[in-house]
Each structure stands twice: as C-alpha cells, then as structure tokens.
Design an enzyme around this catalytic site. Structure first.
Site, PDB file in Angstrom:
ATOM      1  N   PRO A  30      37.199  25.834  35.653  1.00  3.87           N
ATOM      2  CA  PRO A  30      37.381  27.132  35.001  1.00  3.87           C
ATOM      3  C   PRO A  30      36.147  28.023  35.157  1.00  3.87           C
ATOM      4  O   PRO A  30      35.012  27.549  35.028  1.00  3.87           O
ATOM      5  CB  PRO A  30      37.576  26.747  33.525  1.00  3.87           C
ATOM      6  CG  PRO A  30      36.913  25.416  33.369  1.00  3.87           C
ATOM      7  CD  PRO A  30      36.957  24.731  34.698  1.00  3.87           C
ATOM      8  N   TYR A  76      33.092  37.932  36.591  1.00  6.37           N
ATOM      9  CA  TYR A  76      33.272  38.722  37.817  1.00  6.37           C
ATOM     10  C   TYR A  76      32.865  40.194  37.662  1.00  6.37           C
ATOM     11  O   TYR A  76      33.406  41.060  38.336  1.00  6.37           O
ATOM     12  CB  TYR A  76      34.723  38.620  38.320  1.00  6.37           C
ATOM     13  CG  TYR A  76      35.152  37.197  38.582  1.00  6.37           C
ATOM     14  CD1 TYR A  76      34.604  36.479  39.633  1.00  6.37           C
ATOM     15  CD2 TYR A  76      36.091  36.548  37.767  1.00  6.37           C
ATOM     16  CE1 TYR A  76      34.969  35.160  39.870  1.00  6.37           C
ATOM     17  CE2 TYR A  76      36.457  35.237  37.996  1.00  6.37           C
ATOM     18  CZ  TYR A  76      35.884  34.547  39.051  1.00  6.37           C
ATOM     19  OH  TYR A  76      36.249  33.241  39.286  1.00  6.37           O
ATOM     20  N   TYR A 118      41.104  45.825  42.058  1.00  6.78           N
ATOM     21  CA  TYR A 118      42.371  45.177  41.660  1.00  6.78           C
ATOM     22  C   TYR A 118      43.174  45.953  40.633  1.00  6.78           C
ATOM     23  O   TYR A 118      44.153  45.433  40.118  1.00  6.78           O
ATOM     24  CB  TYR A 118      42.106  43.802  41.015  1.00  6.78           C
ATOM     25  CG  TYR A 118      41.017  42.947  41.582  1.00  6.78           C
ATOM     26  CD1 TYR A 118      41.122  42.420  42.866  1.00  6.78           C
ATOM     27  CD2 TYR A 118      39.892  42.612  40.822  1.00  6.78           C
ATOM     28  CE1 TYR A 118      40.135  41.590  43.364  1.00  6.78           C
ATOM     29  CE2 TYR A 118      38.907  41.784  41.310  1.00  6.78           C
ATOM     30  CZ  TYR A 118      39.030  41.283  42.590  1.00  6.78           C
ATOM     31  OH  TYR A 118      38.061  40.462  43.068  1.00  6.78           O
ATOM     32  N   ARG A 146      36.026  45.935  39.432  1.00 12.23           N
ATOM     33  CA  ARG A 146      37.328  45.283  39.357  1.00 12.23           C
ATOM     34  C   ARG A 146      38.499  46.262  39.245  1.00 12.23           C
ATOM     35  O   ARG A 146      39.584  45.966  39.712  1.00 12.23           O
ATOM     36  CB  ARG A 146      37.360  44.250  38.218  1.00 12.23           C
ATOM     37  CG  ARG A 146      36.372  43.105  38.460  1.00 12.23           C
ATOM     38  CD  ARG A 146      36.523  41.949  37.487  1.00 12.23           C
ATOM     39  NE  ARG A 146      37.757  41.230  37.700  1.00 12.23           N
ATOM     40  CZ  ARG A 146      38.826  41.312  36.929  1.00 12.23           C
ATOM     41  NH1 ARG A 146      38.822  42.099  35.872  1.00 12.23           N
ATOM     42  NH2 ARG A 146      39.908  40.620  37.205  1.00 12.23           N
ATOM     43  N   CYS A 197      29.366  58.109  43.626  1.00 12.59           N
ATOM     44  CA  CYS A 197      29.919  59.204  44.404  1.00 12.59           C
ATOM     45  C   CYS A 197      31.183  58.741  45.115  1.00 12.59           C
ATOM     46  O   CYS A 197      31.174  58.461  46.314  1.00 12.59           O
ATOM     47  CB  CYS A 197      28.869  59.667  45.408  1.00 12.59           C
ATOM     48  SG  CYS A 197      29.337  61.217  46.145  1.00 12.59           S
ATOM     49  N   GLU A 198      32.247  58.617  44.340  1.00 11.48           N
ATOM     50  CA  GLU A 198      33.485  58.023  44.829  1.00 11.48           C
ATOM     51  C   GLU A 198      34.572  58.314  43.799  1.00 11.48           C
ATOM     52  O   GLU A 198      34.423  57.925  42.638  1.00 11.48           O
ATOM     53  CB  GLU A 198      33.235  56.505  44.938  1.00 11.48           C
ATOM     54  CG  GLU A 198      34.364  55.688  45.411  1.00 11.48           C
ATOM     55  CD  GLU A 198      34.148  55.190  46.837  1.00 11.48           C
ATOM     56  OE1 GLU A 198      33.034  55.312  47.377  1.00 11.48           O
ATOM     57  OE2 GLU A 198      35.126  54.690  47.386  1.00 11.48           O
TER      58      GLU A 198
HETATM   59  N1  LLP Z   1      37.727  27.120  41.889  1.00 10.79           N
HETATM   60  C1  LLP Z   1      37.931  27.745  43.057  1.00 10.79           C
HETATM   61  C2  LLP Z   1      38.005  26.965  44.283  1.00 10.79           C
HETATM   62  C3  LLP Z   1      38.035  29.135  43.103  1.00 10.79           C
HETATM   63  O1  LLP Z   1      38.245  29.743  44.266  1.00 10.79           O
HETATM   64  C4  LLP Z   1      37.929  29.884  41.904  1.00 10.79           C
HETATM   65  C5  LLP Z   1      38.024  31.338  41.917  1.00 10.79           C
HETATM   66  C6  LLP Z   1      37.714  29.184  40.698  1.00 10.79           C
HETATM   67  C7  LLP Z   1      37.619  27.805  40.725  1.00 10.79           C
HETATM   68  C8  LLP Z   1      37.575  29.873  39.373  1.00 10.79           C
HETATM   69  O2  LLP Z   1      38.695  30.589  39.028  1.00 10.79           O
HETATM   70  P1  LLP Z   1      38.813  31.240  37.554  1.00 10.79           P
HETATM   71  O3  LLP Z   1      38.936  30.113  36.561  1.00 10.79           O
HETATM   72  O4  LLP Z   1      37.602  32.031  37.318  1.00 10.79           O
HETATM   73  O5  LLP Z   1      40.049  32.062  37.646  1.00 10.79           O
HETATM   74  N2  LLP Z   1      36.931  38.226  41.764  1.00 10.79           N
HETATM   75  C9  LLP Z   1      38.241  37.959  41.202  1.00 10.79           C
HETATM   76  C10 LLP Z   1      38.464  36.480  40.977  1.00 10.79           C
HETATM   77  C11 LLP Z   1      38.315  35.666  42.223  1.00 10.79           C
HETATM   78  C12 LLP Z   1      38.468  34.210  41.949  1.00 10.79           C
HETATM   79  C13 LLP Z   1      38.111  33.425  43.154  1.00 10.79           C
HETATM   80  N3  LLP Z   1      38.152  32.021  42.972  1.00 10.79           N
HETATM   81  C14 LLP Z   1      38.374  38.754  39.898  1.00 10.79           C
HETATM   82  O6  LLP Z   1      37.467  39.481  39.558  1.00 10.79           O
HETATM   83  O7  LLP Z   1      39.407  38.665  39.253  1.00 10.79           O
END
Ligand code: LLP
Length: 432
Positions: free
Chosen positions: A292, A391, A335, A331, A362-363
């Site tokens: 997580p 993030y 997204y 973000r 500037c965007e």
């Molecule tokens: N393990 C692996 C192999 C991953 O690729 C990721 C996230 C995680 C764990 C952790 O996932 P989480 O529990 O945080 O959802 N930048 C994007 C999120 C990209 C996540 C990439 N991998 C955002 O801001 O939503």
C-alpha cells in the site's frame, strides 16, 4: 464533517490537522506547504500490519510503496514501524539506505532498471528484486555473477485483470508496459528461464492490478489467478514458489461521497480466497506481501496555499488563484483527480461558493480542481487542499522554475520541517 478524522476546527474557526492550527502553520512555515500527520501514518501502518497478522497467521509483510511519498523521514518512520518498503528507482533505494532502512525488507521494482540501479541493489543485499522482463533477468544473472552475489527475485506477472474499467474485466490487459503476460505463456517461459539461472533465485510472484481501487473483487480474482499459476508451476516444473506479492492499490476518500472498502475487509476476503484456493490446488499457503502507498499517506497530508487573485467571470466561473499549482500537485492536470478544499481561516463558515482553484504556472490547464465547493475566498485567505499526502510531493516539479514547498510533519501537537523549502539557489544549483 471532514474527509479524514485527523482534521477538525478549533475555537478560532481554524482548520486543524493532528490538533495543530493550519493558519498558524501557514504563518510559521509560509505557503505553499505540505503538511503531514505522523500519527495517522503510523496508525495506517499498524492497521495494515495487524490485519496481515490476523488473516495470514503472521505469515506476511506490508511493504510501504514509497513512490507515494518518499523522503528520509518517512523511511525512518517505516523502519520504526517495522514495515517493508517498495522502491522503484535508485533514488528511492538510496533514500531508504541513507537512513539505514534494512535492505532485506526492500522490494525493488521497475520495468527498466539500469545496470547501476541493479548493482546498487545487489551490493546492498536488497531483499527482493521484482523482475519485469527477460532482458532484466539476463542482466541480473550477469551482474550477480560479476558481483558474486545471489539475487533473490520475484517475477512481475500481469494477471489479466483490469480494475480500472467501471466493471473490471478479467481479460485483455496484456497491453501494459509492466510485467509478463500470463495468457501468452510469456510468464511461464520467464519462470522456466529464471529457474535455469545460476545466480538468480526465484522466490515469488508479484502482481499489481492498479491504483485507487474501491472494490475488493478484482483483488480476490487476482489472488486466485496468481495461485493457479503457482500450482501450474508446481505441477509442471516441480518448483515451489513460496511468496506471493499482491501489490497495492487500495482506494482512499478524496471526496466525502467516496466509499472505499475498509482495508480490514479487503484483507479478510482476499485471505479467504487464498486459503481456499491453496486447499483446492493442493499447494502450501505462500508468504503474502502487499504494497500500500496511497492508503498509508494519502489522507495524512494536506497542502496549504495562500489565496492571491480571485477572478469572477460572470456566468462562467470564479477562479481562485493560489501560490502553488501543478508544480506541487500535477494530479488534476494529469488525471482530472478530484479534491476537497477548505479555507483554513474560515473553516466554520458555510461553503457557499463553487470555484476553480488555479495555480500560478504559465499553463491554462494548471488547475488544482474545478467545481470545488468553498467558503467565500478573498486574497490572503489560506486554502487547505485535502488528502494530498500521496503522489503530490513525489510528483512535484520545478516547472516555471518554481521552488518546491517544504514538507512539515505534525506530531503530538507539535510541528517540524522534514523536507526543507527549496531556495532560488537550489534552482540554479546544477546549472553551469
Ligand atoms: N506496488 C506497485 C508495483 C505499484 O506500481 C504501485 C503504484 C503501488 C504498489 C502502490 O499503489 P497505491 O497503493 O499507492 O495505489 N501517480 C498515480 C498513482 C500511480 C501508482 C503507480 N503504482 C496517482 O497519482 O494517482
């Protein structure tokens, strides 16, 4: 009233985080500033850990996915909480090692690790290298042999589950840059190849089905698919895989109406599937890992900004400009991620306006969000954007040569800087 239980309003009508007045924080540290709440981060770690203990008979490990928020202090906290760590670059690995994080509890990810990164991992005895592809396997064998090390690995498998469609689907999803596909036989070939190598020891399989997922079902299905694959390996290759890493992806509440499944329920249901499938497939229950990221730090963070211009365009919208933007939180631009916001100095006033929060880059697309209910904003007000702990800092940039904000940690009613504010000199530090 607020998204997260660590937020409140004090007798001055000011927003508080971890009991600390956000207006005071803005005064003391200036804005923009990221604020994180240590108690909530530690509580989240402990909850994940205790449910692993409860549902997997202590036979598992929670690895914090440091890509969500990485700095020395968070690595120290994870070390103190006895967590494992997921890193995905030499930089994250170096940060963890710099505070003495135990290398044996680190999982090193990445779909295109460089030789230098692999060498760093091998020479420090990183616990598991999660191998993404054949060429990495080959390079790992050669580098391990050169360094006279054995590489303990997991293979990253695409279980063929897309959790991001509205009704998640079980097929397709081979179109991803990450990992080895099950349905084409690629993953099975990689297992055979890994087993044949002398300096690589195949310990486990890994999958990660996505991020910000609210349902439990796709996780259950992924676990089942992975265990079936383990059974196939055991039956056809007489090789026993002892570890299963199910990745991260547990959703958090960004908006009041969001309703993610409680993590304890996730752990309970997935563990049942694992126990049942192992019985049916006649394989031993593997050591289970989860990763997580967002669910550990997301709700623990907020960003404080000062309101500058308020631009009302009659019949169109009201722009509330802040002293940060996509440089500290990309973000929405990336997204269309949604956030809630509060005027920290007017937190007990009703939210009777709806605004677009704009950054200072500037965007035109530099927005923190649109259609955000907010108290009536005036220049000089302090805006808190909520649930920015994951993030945001980790994806920040110096676009427009804007210096990155500091990160302040609140704990037991006190606050301290854990990442310093960048200075103008920092911005030209590497310029020749
Ligand atoms: N393990 C692996 C192999 C991953 O690729 C990721 C996230 C995680 C764990 C952790 O996932 P989480 O529990 O945080 O959802 N930048 C994007 C999120 C990209 C996540 C990439 N991998 C955002 O801001 O939503």
């Amino acid at each position: 009233m607020f998204l997260s239980k660590n937020l409140g309003v004090n007798e001055d009508g000011h927003l508080t985080i971890g009991g600390v007045d956000c207006v005071k924080l803005a005064k003391e540290y200036a804005t923009p500033v990221y604020v994180m709440d240590e108690a909530l981060i530690r509580e989240n770690c402990r909850n994940f850990k205790s449910s692993i203990e409860k549902f997997y008979d202590k036979n598992g490990l929670v690895c914090y996915a440091s890509k969500a928020f990485c700095c020395k202090e968070i690595c120290r906290i994870m070390k103190e909480e006895d967590m494992g760590l997921d890193v995905v670059s030499g930089g994250e690995l170096f940060t963890a090692l710099s505070v003495g994080f135990p290398a044996a509890k680190i999982c090193f990810h990445g779909n295109n690790k460089t030789d230098d990164e692999i060498t760093l991992a091998l020479s420090h005895g990183v616990g598991r290298i999660v191998v993404d592809n054949f060429s990495e396997l080959e390079r790992l064998e050669n580098l391990s042999s050169k360094l006279r090390k054995k590489a303990n690995i997991m293979l990253r498998v695409k279980p063929g589950i897309d959790a991001h469609t509205h009704d998640f689907i079980k097929t397709g999803q081979i179109d991803s840059k990450f990992g080895l596909a099950l349905e084409t036989g690629e993953a099975f070939e990689a297992v055979k190849y890994a087993i044949s190598l002398e300096n690589v020891i195949l310990k486990g399989l890994h999958c990660h089905i996505g991020s910000q997922i609210f349902d439990i079902e796709p996780f259950e299905l992924a676990a089942k698919v992975m265990l079936e694959f383990m059974a196939k390996i055991s039956n056809e290759l007489s090789y026993s895989i002892s570890e299963l890493n199910l990745g991260g992806g547990f959703g958090i509440k960004y908006l009041s109406e969001h309703d993610p499944a409680p993590y304890e329920a996730y752990m309970e249901r997935v563990s049942k599937v694992i126990k049942q499938s192992c019985k049916e497939l006649d394989i031993p229950q593997p050591f289970v890992m989860i990763e997580p990221g967002r669910s550990i730090v997301g709700a623990a963070g907020i960003t404080l900004y000062t309101v500058g211009a308020v631009k009302e365009i009659p019949g169109v919208r009201t722009y509330v400009s802040v002293d940060g933007g996509m440089c500290d939180n990309p973000r929405y631009a990336l997204y269309r991620s949604q956030y809630e916001a509060v005027l920290a100095n007017k937190a007990s006033d009703p939210k009777d306006t709806v605004v677009t929060i704009a950054g200072k880059c500037c965007e035109s697309g530099d927005l923190i969000g649109e259609n955000i209910p907010l108290q009536k904003a005036e220049p000089g007000d302090i805006i808190a954007v909520l649930a920015t702990g994951a993030y945001n800092y980790s994806m920040s940039s110096n676009y427009n040569r804007i210096a990155k904000p500091p990160v302040v940690m609140v704990s037991k009613g006190n606050s301290k800087v854990i990442v310093k504010r960048e200075t103008l000199d920092d911005l030209i530090r590497n310029d020749l």
